[in-house]
Design an enzyme around this catalytic site. Structure first.
Site, mmCIF file in Angstrom:
data_model
loop_
_atom_site.group_PDB
_atom_site.id
_atom_site.type_symbol
_atom_site.label_atom_id
_atom_site.label_comp_id
_atom_site.label_asym_id
_atom_site.label_seq_id
_atom_site.Cartn_x
_atom_site.Cartn_y
_atom_site.Cartn_z
ATOM 1 N N LEU A 43 -7.840 -19.660 15.251
ATOM 2 C CA LEU A 43 -6.699 -19.013 15.892
ATOM 3 C C LEU A 43 -7.112 -18.676 17.317
ATOM 4 C CD1 LEU A 43 -5.726 -16.477 13.075
ATOM 5 C CD2 LEU A 43 -4.370 -18.455 13.765
ATOM 6 N N ASP A 44 -6.198 -18.840 18.280
ATOM 7 C CA ASP A 44 -6.558 -18.487 19.655
ATOM 8 C C ASP A 44 -6.692 -16.968 19.786
ATOM 9 O OD1 ASP A 44 -4.022 -17.277 20.485
ATOM 10 O OD2 ASP A 44 -3.203 -19.292 20.494
ATOM 11 N N ASN A 45 -7.206 -16.519 20.915
ATOM 12 C CA ASN A 45 -7.535 -15.098 21.041
ATOM 13 C C ASN A 45 -6.316 -14.190 20.982
ATOM 14 O OD1 ASN A 45 -6.775 -16.063 23.635
ATOM 15 N ND2 ASN A 45 -7.839 -14.376 24.632
#
Length: 199
Positions: A43-45
């Site tokens: 998952l991206d930040n």
């Protein structure tokens, strides 16, 4: 023996243990992960929610590169009130950019408008509730780069929150941001609907 974990990845944390950038890392969670642990299906930040961690390098191939697609479900908050016509466009597939000048039509998927879940943890950058918005539950069997954000953007809605709540029958449940839960191998693969995982 391999080990298997799920976490509720907090907002503003990358899905890595090592980075050359000044970012919050998985190693900052209050848990002693064994050597060789890595994230599956990152998952991206700015995204939150269910993230798999394991010492088993075969899981990526079994989960995302097999013949049978595996469902991933996301709770998504978008700016503005979404119409039924726009909802239908998302269900049927919309064009998104997947590379330099390369357009891709997303595979038909399940999308429904839902209420904000009771007890949902707060988001540090979430706009006030009075600002018009829509909560969606989106279930995909594919995962292009930033696909959900691009999909809602393609129908003129800006993504405000993105929370992965399940991968097949593996659920985020009541896991709070930053919490870790370890699962036995047999249960882990059973919930992911992977039957042949032996070495």
């Amino acid at each position: 023996m391999h080990r298997y974990f799920i976490i509720n990845k907090p907002f503003d944390m990358v899905s890595q243990f090592v980075s050359s950038h000044d970012v919050r890392l998985l190693g900052e969670l209050p848990f002693e992960f064994p050597e060789g642990t890595h994230a599956i299906g990152r998952l991206d930040n700015h995204s939150e929610g269910l993230l798999i961690l394991t010492t088993n390098k075969k899981v990526t191939r079994l989960l995302f590169q097999g013949k049978m697609p595996h469902e991933r479900t996301y709770l998504v908050k978008v700016k503005g009130e979404m119409s039924e016509a726009t909802l239908q466009r998302l269900k049927e597939g919309v064009p998104i950019c997947v590379g330099e000048g390369e357009e891709y039509i997303t595979t038909p998927c399940r999308v429904e408008i839902v209420e904000r879940p009771d007890g949902l943890f707060d988001h540090p950058r979430e706009l006030p509730f009075k600002v018009p918005h829509t909560w969606l539950l989106i279930t995909l069997t594919e995962g292009k780069f930033h696909q959900v954000r691009k999909m809602v953007g393609a129908v003129s809605h800006r993504c405000q929150r993105l929370i992965r709540v399940s991968i097949e029958n593996l659920l985020l449940g009541d896991l709070q941001p930053g919490e870790v839960r370890e699962l036995p191998e047999e249960e882990f693969f059973h919930l992911l609907k992977i039957t042949d995982y032996s070495d």
